[in-house]
Design an enzyme around this catalytic site. Structure first.
Site, short mmCIF file in Angstrom:
data_model
loop_
_atom_site.label_atom_id
_atom_site.label_comp_id
_atom_site.label_asym_id
_atom_site.label_seq_id
_atom_site.Cartn_x
_atom_site.Cartn_y
_atom_site.Cartn_z
N VAL A 102 40.76 20.57 -14.65
CA VAL A 102 40.18 20.21 -15.93
C VAL A 102 41.13 19.21 -16.59
O VAL A 102 42.34 19.41 -16.59
CB VAL A 102 39.98 21.44 -16.83
CG1 VAL A 102 39.40 21.02 -18.19
CG2 VAL A 102 39.08 22.46 -16.15
N CYS A 103 40.56 18.13 -17.12
CA CYS A 103 41.34 17.14 -17.87
C CYS A 103 42.47 16.57 -17.00
O CYS A 103 42.26 16.22 -15.85
CB CYS A 103 41.86 17.79 -19.15
SG CYS A 103 42.47 16.64 -20.40
N SER A 104 43.68 16.52 -17.52
CA SER A 104 44.79 15.94 -16.79
C SER A 104 45.31 16.85 -15.69
O SER A 104 46.26 16.48 -14.98
CB SER A 104 45.94 15.60 -17.76
OG SER A 104 46.35 16.75 -18.47
N THR A 122 38.93 12.50 -14.82
CA THR A 122 39.96 13.04 -15.68
C THR A 122 39.63 12.59 -17.10
O THR A 122 38.64 11.88 -17.33
CB THR A 122 41.37 12.58 -15.26
OG1 THR A 122 42.36 13.31 -16.00
CG2 THR A 122 41.57 11.09 -15.50
#
Length: 327
Positions: A102-104, A122
């Site tokens: 998730v995300c970074s 991302t």
């Protein structure tokens, strides 16, 4: 039974982990059979970026599982330099487990070598850095989540909920995923191809010299917009314009216009436009086939995915598409 391991490390974004955890928890209540474990490289208490401290089990002692999910963080230096953590992620993938970020958190998967040659998502603010650090990854800065050959990645925070719902849909069927979304009061079917933000905002900042030109072009997408017309509007020669525009925005003029057209077409389709033919003509594609090729180039999915006609996963099924620069 489906065992999900949430991988924590110092400074991780708590919602990146707890958002998907809530999805799997509720899916379990509806008979999905999910069991959750919070793990870290060494086990014990781990402090999140918000200051909340969560108790974890050592990753090596968790045992084989089915899904390993890595949340993001504001700073990932310690995580990507933690050899025990990176080795654990790599081992999970080698064991055949489904791996996700998730995300970074995508930087952790990248450090483990799991994204090379794959398309990955991302957070939009981390796209340039992920591309710089890992040029072998086909970084998708548009989609809210992507699945490529069993490796799942998503954009920031709430996109992790979309990703988890897609996994539940894949594992247990669409009806159960719909029940989970209803209980959590979240939107059930946000396709992975849905844009994180406006392509226009991504391409330029408000003080960019070509921002007015792009706004002008965006209001005329149904008209021919060759580079000669754009250069004339910018009061530059074609050669000067092409060089300056590409340097300023990072995109060739034709590609910039095509991205604007894809964005406008996607919005029209998601809003319930009656036909793809009508959308293609109104956004300047001149036909559904040309529009489809542009969609696959920019999102990895055909226009029909915007109507939820494909699976929840947002996976890439289409093959390579020849480049087209004429608009």
């Amino acid at each position: 039974m489906h065992r999900v391991t949430l991988l924590a490390y110092d400074g991780f974004q708590v919602l990146d982990a707890t958002g998907p955890a809530a999805v799997f928890e509720v899916a379990g209540e509806f008979g999905g059979g999910y069991v959750l474990t919070l793990a870290s490289s060494n086990g014990g208490p781990v402090r999140s970026s918000s200051g909340l401290v969560l108790q974890t089990a050592p990753l090596a002692e968790v045992g084989p599982g089915d899904t390993l999910l890595v949340p993001g963080a504001e700073s990932l230096r310690a995580a990507i330099e933690d050899e025990a953590l990176i080795s654990g992620v790599r081992a999970a993938a080698a064991d055949g487990r489904r791996v996700a970020s998730v995300c970074s958190g995508a930087f952790v998967l990248a450090a483990a070598g799991l994204l090379d040659g794959r398309r990955a998502a991302t957070h939009w603010a981390a796209v340039a850095e992920l591309k710089r650090r890992h040029p072998k990854i086909r970084v998708d800065g548009e989609s809210i989540f992507v699945e490529d050959r069993g490796v799942w990645t998503s954009a920031g925070v709430t996109a992790g909920i979309d990703l988890a719902l897609a996994m539940v849909g894949r594992d247990c069927g669409d009806e159960l995923a719909r029940k989970v979304a209803r209980k959590l009061v979240v939107y059930h079917r946000r396709p992975g191809s849905q844009s994180q933000h406006s392509a226009l905002l991504e391409m330029v900042t408000p003080d960019n010299r070509f921002a007015p030109l792009l706004a002008w072009a965006r209001s005329r997408l149904g008209e021919p917009l060759p580079v000669e017309r754009l250069a004339d509007q910018a009061a530059l020669s074609v050669r000067q314009f092409t060089r300056a525009f590409t340097k300023s925005t990072g995109l060739a003029p034709a590609k910039a216009v095509e991205r604007l057209r894809v964005e406008a077409a996607r919005a029209a389709i998601e809003a319930g436009a009656p036909s793809l033919q009508m959308v293609a003509l109104s956004t300047g594609f001149r036909g559904p086939d040309r529009m489809r090729r542009a969609f696959v180039r920019h999102t990895g999915l055909p226009p029909s995915a915007c109507r939820g006609e494909r699976t929840l996963s947002g996976s890439t099924e289409a093959g390579p598409v020849p480049d087209e620069t004429s608009v």
